[in-house]
Design a protein around this motif. Sequence first.
Motif, PDB file in Angstrom:
ATOM      1  N   TYR A 542     -11.762   8.863   0.172  1.00  0.00           N
ATOM      2  CA  TYR A 542     -10.891   9.886  -0.386  1.00  0.00           C
ATOM      3  C   TYR A 542      -9.431   9.452  -0.234  1.00  0.00           C
ATOM      4  O   TYR A 542      -8.976   9.253   0.884  1.00  0.00           O
ATOM      5  CB  TYR A 542     -11.120  11.234   0.299  1.00  0.00           C
ATOM      6  CG  TYR A 542     -10.326  12.344  -0.353  1.00  0.00           C
ATOM      7  CD1 TYR A 542     -10.827  13.011  -1.459  1.00  0.00           C
ATOM      8  CD2 TYR A 542      -9.061  12.691   0.126  1.00  0.00           C
ATOM      9  CE1 TYR A 542     -10.094  14.016  -2.066  1.00  0.00           C
ATOM     10  CE2 TYR A 542      -8.323  13.689  -0.477  1.00  0.00           C
ATOM     11  CZ  TYR A 542      -8.840  14.354  -1.570  1.00  0.00           C
ATOM     12  OH  TYR A 542      -8.113  15.346  -2.169  1.00  0.00           O
ATOM     13  N   PRO A 543      -8.690   9.279  -1.290  1.00  0.00           N
ATOM     14  CA  PRO A 543      -9.122   9.328  -2.688  1.00  0.00           C
ATOM     15  C   PRO A 543      -9.893   8.078  -3.072  1.00  0.00           C
ATOM     16  O   PRO A 543      -9.813   7.064  -2.375  1.00  0.00           O
ATOM     17  CB  PRO A 543      -7.793   9.401  -3.420  1.00  0.00           C
ATOM     18  CG  PRO A 543      -6.836   8.679  -2.529  1.00  0.00           C
ATOM     19  CD  PRO A 543      -7.270   8.957  -1.133  1.00  0.00           C
ATOM     20  N   ARG A 544     -10.609   8.157  -4.151  1.00  0.00           N
ATOM     21  CA  ARG A 544     -11.400   7.010  -4.626  1.00  0.00           C
ATOM     22  C   ARG A 544     -10.506   6.083  -5.434  1.00  0.00           C
ATOM     23  O   ARG A 544     -10.611   5.992  -6.644  1.00  0.00           O
ATOM     24  CB  ARG A 544     -12.558   7.498  -5.480  1.00  0.00           C
ATOM     25  CG  ARG A 544     -13.705   7.999  -4.664  1.00  0.00           C
ATOM     26  CD  ARG A 544     -14.873   8.334  -5.574  1.00  0.00           C
ATOM     27  NE  ARG A 544     -16.072   8.479  -4.798  1.00  0.00           N
ATOM     28  CZ  ARG A 544     -16.872   7.473  -4.471  1.00  0.00           C
ATOM     29  NH1 ARG A 544     -16.615   6.260  -4.886  1.00  0.00           N
ATOM     30  NH2 ARG A 544     -17.946   7.689  -3.739  1.00  0.00           N
ATOM     31  N   GLY A 545      -9.689   5.437  -4.823  1.00  0.00           N
ATOM     32  CA  GLY A 545      -8.839   4.502  -5.535  1.00  0.00           C
ATOM     33  C   GLY A 545      -7.565   4.217  -4.770  1.00  0.00           C
ATOM     34  O   GLY A 545      -7.273   4.914  -3.801  1.00  0.00           O
ATOM     35  N   PRO A 546      -6.847   3.221  -5.129  1.00  0.00           N
ATOM     36  CA  PRO A 546      -7.102   2.322  -6.247  1.00  0.00           C
ATOM     37  C   PRO A 546      -8.168   1.277  -5.933  1.00  0.00           C
ATOM     38  O   PRO A 546      -8.370   0.941  -4.761  1.00  0.00           O
ATOM     39  CB  PRO A 546      -5.739   1.632  -6.416  1.00  0.00           C
ATOM     40  CG  PRO A 546      -5.178   1.619  -5.040  1.00  0.00           C
ATOM     41  CD  PRO A 546      -5.642   2.886  -4.372  1.00  0.00           C
TER      42      PRO A 546
END
Length: 825
Positions: A542-546
């Motif tokens: 979390y978050p899925r990125g970058p």
Amino acid sequence: MRTRNTSKRPAQNPPEQSEDAAKAISPKSRDKRKGKLKVGLDHGSSVKACGTDDDAKECAPVKEEGEGENEGDAQTEMDWEDGDIPAMEGFAHELGKEVTVEFTDSPSSVEKRTSQRVSPEEKELAEVVHKVHLLCLLARGRMVDKACNDPLTQASMLSLLPSNLLKITETPNLTVDNLKPLVNWFHSNFQISTESVDKGSFESNVRFALQNQKGTAEEVAALSVVLFRALNLTARFVCILDVTSLKPDGGNQESHRLDTKAISSPIRNAPSTSLLNTKIDSCLTPRRNKRYKKETAPTSEKSDECAEEPKRKGDIEFEMQLQMALSATATTTKTTVHDSSSPAESSGVQRKLRGKSAIWSRSGPPLYWTEVYCSGETLNGRWIHVDAVNGIVDGEDKIEAAAAVCKRPLRYAIAFAGNGAKDVTRRYCLQWYKIAPSRVNMQWWDKVMAPLTELESVATGLGSINKDNTASNPTVGDKQLIGPGNHSRLDHISCSSNRSALEDMELETRALTEPLPTNQLAYKNHHLYAIEKWLTKNQTLYPRGPVLGYCSGNPVYPRSCVQILQTRQKWLREGLQVRANQLPAKIVKPSKKVVNSELSETSICDAEEQSKANLELYGKWQLEPLQLRHAENGIVPKNEHGNVEVWSEKCIPPGTVHLRLPRLVPVAKRLEIDFAPALVGFEFRNARTYPVFEGIVICTEFKDAILEAYAEEEERREAAEKKRDEAQALNRWFQLLSSIATRQRLKNSYAGPSSVSPLEEKSSSGKSGMVGNFKDEVKRPTIMISEDGHEHEHVFPVEDQIFDEETAVRTKRCPCGFSIQVEEL
DNA sequence: GTGAATTATCACTCTTTGCTGTTC
DNA sequence: GGAACAGCTTTGAGTGATAATTCA
């Protein structure tokens, strides 16, 4: 007759012979093979037991009891039981001198694995050895650095230098190209020797090496630092700390490697790993010591204890091969590969080096080099790697590969200057994740390095390190340097901090820009990157990125995206609660144990209800500070169990206070104050968990009242306790003295005049006081035997009595010299 | 032969809110 | 007779680390 007591031996320590034998045969054949115990009889009374036929040839006969007690071989590690086997003797006579016992049970794979596992104690020991070795190597590095500042050596070095190369001192902004002619000259004039000459001190050794233009790798590297410092360049002596492994097994393998090095290595003055192991080990655990002794014995040259152990055939062969290879190499080449593990390895290393990093083919793995500060490189200048021994300038990116090829992990690359040191491993290590697990605890290491880094920073910031004693000995301190009218020095300090800060930034940047590993497993505990596959049950992205890249099709995320998940209950303990309308970040299955207990309690049977029993996990981004119910009208808000869980201060309901005092419950009850027992944890006993309570939680307004009542109650309790103790003491004294008096009466009544009790004897002969607590009833005259043998009745005149008011002890004295002390109650 | 992936094993962590008999 | 206290007995499943094995 002694037999092995296998029941006493843990499974982790099988007999050495069996272990060796197990190594000798392949795992598959070992498993299929039928076990065979060969028992040879010696003089009809001793039995030697070996694991296999082959082993039997090498097994030494077992000594008779009391024979060979001082032997330090592996047999002494075994536990033996005394026992007679007369049947065996007769059996032996019938069968001849050899009895073969066959058994069908082969050692299970579990036992084999167990024997290879290392215990926590062994891990701890390996860590201690690792740390001590690190400190020793740091000390050695400082010693080398100090030797490089020797003015006599520097002057001698300058006298050898061609005059055209002296112009480098006039270069305002030093660059790599400026260094190359100097490095080439050094490379063609100094050689590495396999033989170390000890002249008493490292400084003398360096001077001797300078004189002969030949020395050990360490000495020659030190000479290159001498050269740069003599030319007023800012130079650091850098070396890889070839320290013992943090892991016990790794340490064992390494001890062999380093022991081999001890034979041919020029690093004779450095503390030998094996020796260090042996010394420390002998101090710490005798059991481990035996193991290390066995492992280090074949190649340790200084370890006397090890020398006592008989060498195995393989070890002898290995040593012969090594000697032959070394002598052959010495005749064919002028210089030799130093400190390679073995001829086989060295040849392999040479071959690989030719392919990958041929530059180090001349002197083996890179262990020592120099860093020269080039102000003309980049905008602000930078430290340049210079391996003058091999004629390499700016080859920092090749160090890691060369070290890897030589199987010499680059764990600690330390730069030494100004009696200090700085960890510059980041500069040379591109794959930090590979070495991180083999490095010592970061906190400990930072603590060790902090003062050294400070010294190094001050010294290297002053430009030339060697010319100024203050620089090389910064213990004088910055305060002196920044004296009135010493502005130039002040600039230097500023320069120092800038240069150091810039280098720190450079190293930090390198740390944060590590290339993505190519194998998936590396992401498991990677400090920078992560892939979802290797996250644990309580982790999520979390978050899925970058997405930073891909590894085998798996997207790679920054490690900072990995969040820890916990249940609502767990977050409550940290003073946090899940925000309203938050869906669980992850739902996992709880342990069967939990499910079973819940099922048995609530009779949940259907699948739907079971799914409710799943553990809902939440992340930190879904939380808010814990909002507990306020205490109202003097009532403490309690949980379903009627208590308050006090995991931390944050868990105490507003308007209440936790009093951690014993025996508060009766007080609160007496005052009719509402309270809740404070649950502070759980205790696991008897296969159950029990709550642990400590004190109570009450409303804040009752705090003073309850504490006052508690103080009174405690005072009353203590007074009662004291009274009880005194009464008990009085009673016991009374019993004691009554028994003494009774005993005395009996003596006087039945014993003859010549028989005197020890007590009487002591009192009369020594004329010393007898401390007692005679109650009033013990007033009858005491008949004693005086020194001259006459019967005498003691009298205690009032004028001879002394009363000590402090202790309430009255000392009575008889004119005969006998005295008695009476405690008046 | 080497390195990556998978499997097996072990050690460590987490779990989590009595009961009964004796003494005072 | 009731409250307070001490003793009982020594889980077991899950998880991560690591060694061994298999596979490419």
